[in-house]
Design a protein around this motif. Structure first.
Motif, PDB file in Angstrom:
ATOM      1  N   LEU A  15       0.827  -1.215   0.000  1.00 51.45           N
ATOM      2  CA  LEU A  15       0.000   0.000   0.000  1.00 51.45           C
ATOM      3  C   LEU A  15       0.858   1.261   0.000  1.00 51.45           C
ATOM      4  O   LEU A  15       0.416   2.304  -0.468  1.00 51.45           O
ATOM      5  CB  LEU A  15      -0.946   0.012   1.210  1.00 51.45           C
ATOM      6  N   LYS A  47      -3.597  -0.159   7.959  1.00 56.25           N
ATOM      7  CA  LYS A  47      -2.649  -1.277   8.103  1.00 56.25           C
ATOM      8  C   LYS A  47      -1.558  -0.934   9.124  1.00 56.25           C
ATOM      9  O   LYS A  47      -1.172  -1.780   9.937  1.00 56.25           O
ATOM     10  CB  LYS A  47      -2.000  -1.626   6.760  1.00 56.25           C
ATOM     11  N   GLN A  66      -6.191   3.624   3.669  1.00 57.81           N
ATOM     12  CA  GLN A  66      -6.030   2.172   3.832  1.00 57.81           C
ATOM     13  C   GLN A  66      -4.649   1.857   4.417  1.00 57.81           C
ATOM     14  O   GLN A  66      -4.522   0.994   5.293  1.00 57.81           O
ATOM     15  CB  GLN A  66      -6.186   1.453   2.493  1.00 57.81           C
TER      16      GLN A  66
END
Length: 139
Positions: A104, A125, A121
């Protein structure tokens, strides 16, 4: 053996060896470093989306890519230097989680996108990794 060879051989023989279990004194690791850079990535994405100036957008993308690389670096330091086999045994999802987070942050994620949702996102994480990190510090 000539005297010059003897002297040269003594110059290049290590006099002492040292070893350490980490590259710096314990306690310096913290997922907050990755989070700060990821927050920066998200803010840059938001500014990029709100600005039509091509020069500004170019600079924003360059800075965002640099910050994304720093996120990856900080995550890899945690993964390779801080987390140990007992952590991976207790948290079997940790390998996948770090892999997903670094992806990501990479070219297929925040580094290659200017979408604030991708950066969000990534932050999620990092928060999951931080939760595990702080649990390992308790025990």
């Amino acid at each position: 053996m000539r005297l010059s060879h003897l002297l040269a051989s003594r110059l290049f023989v290590p006099q002492a060896t040292a070893s350490a279990h980490c590259d710096l004194p314990c306690g310096v690791y913290d997922p907050a470093q990755a989070r700060i850079e990821a927050e920066s990535v998200k803010a840059i994405c938001e500014k990029y989306q709100a600005n039509e100036d091509p020069e500004f957008r170019t600079r924003a993308l360059l800075i965002k890519e640099q910050r994304s690389e720093l996120v990856k670096h900080h995550l890899w330091v945690l993964w390779t230097d801080y987390f140990k086999p007992p952590h991976f045994e207790k948290y079997p999802q940790l390998h996948v989680l770090v892999n997903e987070a670094t992806k990501l942050a990479g070219a297929s994620g925040a580094k290659g996108s200017a979408d604030p949702a991708v950066a969000e996102q990534l932050l999620g994480k990092i928060d999951e990794i931080a939760k595990i990190f702080w649990e390992t510090k308790q025990g």
